[in-house]
Design an enzyme around this catalytic site. Structure first.
Site, short mmCIF file in Angstrom:
data_model
loop_
_atom_site.label_atom_id
_atom_site.label_comp_id
_atom_site.label_asym_id
_atom_site.label_seq_id
_atom_site.Cartn_x
_atom_site.Cartn_y
_atom_site.Cartn_z
CG ASP A 1 -1.88 1.16 1.23
OD1 ASP A 1 -2.00 1.85 0.18
OD2 ASP A 1 -2.51 1.43 2.27
CB ILE A 2 3.73 2.03 -2.15
CG1 ILE A 2 4.27 0.68 -1.69
CG2 ILE A 2 4.82 3.08 -2.18
CD1 ILE A 2 4.73 0.63 -0.23
CD GLU A 3 -2.16 5.34 0.41
OE1 GLU A 3 -2.51 6.51 0.65
OE2 GLU A 3 -2.78 4.35 0.83
CB ALA A 4 4.80 8.40 0.47
#
Length: 298
Positions: free
Chosen positions: A152-155
């Protein structure tokens, strides 16, 4: 149609439904009010549960779990009961993953990135030894072996997550597979995970069709934008694709779909996709009735 043909048709339809294997995924670990992992699995509503989050890792940092009060990973043995719950969930047919990343800003100490090929390899080794089939003296969940890792990579830039995914996938054997899932945002292609997903090693992709009101890819009172975006995501190089939605209006800032709308206006279309895998609900704490109301239609 003969009398015998009708029961045969019903049986064939039932078997086809069972073989489809569609189900509900959710995230657990972000609110102590959601109850234990064992309670979540005991509902019988979920096929996959992502434990979130490992929200500090990479770039030379010591990896850290943040489970918001469920346990304190910095205290030895504090999370051992979660390990027992993981084993119980698995025995009842629920696959349990560890989720990496999460929304930066959710926690004051969230910081993650992969600075190089070597950095990604080191994180893969850490994950294998501490959460999967490897060995370590500091396994937070004890002897429990998780089924896989969720991205869940959001950056950041998204660099080297393809390396991490392939390094984890290499640990799969005929006896035990390391499952991989990804949770991209609905704007296509995803800014952080598209390169990793394109490797083809991901088994599940649960697309976040929420918190993206300006991107014209989520439910906003009609289903046109969402279904248009789904048609793009349903072609990605992955095993199954899930529709990720907030389980209540309070679970996200936008994108909530009333269950009756989901059942009547969304599911009939997306279920026709060969890669349809089900629905991902964000997140367990708010799921007081939503999964119950839709599970018969998944």
């Amino acid at each position: 149609m003969t009398v015998l043909a009708l029961p045969l048709l019903i049986l064939t339809s039932l078997l086809a439904s069972l073989c489809n294997g569609a189900g509900i995924a959710t995230y657990w670990g972000q609110n102590t009010g959601e109850g234990t992992l064992a309670v979540a699995c005991a509902t019988g509503n979920y096929k996959f549960i992502n434990i979130g989050f490992l929200n500090v890792f990479g770039n030379g940092q010591t990896p850290q779990l943040n489970l918001v009060g469920h346990c304190n990973p910095n205290i030895a043995g504090s999370c051992s009961s979660i390990g027992n719950d993981i084993a119980g969930c698995q025995s009842s047919g629920v696959k349990v993953f560890l989720s990496l990343g999460g929304g930066v800003g959710t926690y004051s100490n969230s910081t993650y990135s992969l600075s190089s090929f070597s950095d990604a390899q080191q994180v893969a080794t850490f994950l294998w030894n501490n959460f999967l089939g490897g060995t370590s003296t500091s396994r937070p969940f004890g002897n429990a072996i998780l089924d896989g890792i969720d991205f869940d990579i959001e950056a950041g830039t998204g660099a080297n997550y393809d390396v991490l995914a392939k390094a984890l996938q290499e640990h799969s054997t005929s006896q035990r597979k390391v499952f991989l899932s990804a949770a991209p945002q609905c704007p296509f292609p995803d800014a952080h995970l598209s390169h990793a997903i394109n490797t083809g090693v991901f088994d599940f992709v649960w697309v976040q069709f929420y918190n993206n009101p300006s991107a014209a890819c989520q439910y906003n009172g009609n289903t046109n934008q969402l279904l248009s975006s789904w048609s793009k995501w349903s072609t990605v190089n992955a095993g199954q694709v899930f529709l990720g939605i907030p389980v209540a209006t309070g679970a996200a800032s936008s994108g909530f779909i009333p269950p009756q709308v989901l059942i009547s206006q969304v599911l009939p279309t997306i279920k026709s996709s060969p890669k349809y895998g089900g629905v991902m609900l964000w997140f367990r704490f708010f799921d007081t009735s939503y999964s119950n109301s839709i599970k018969g239609s998944i």
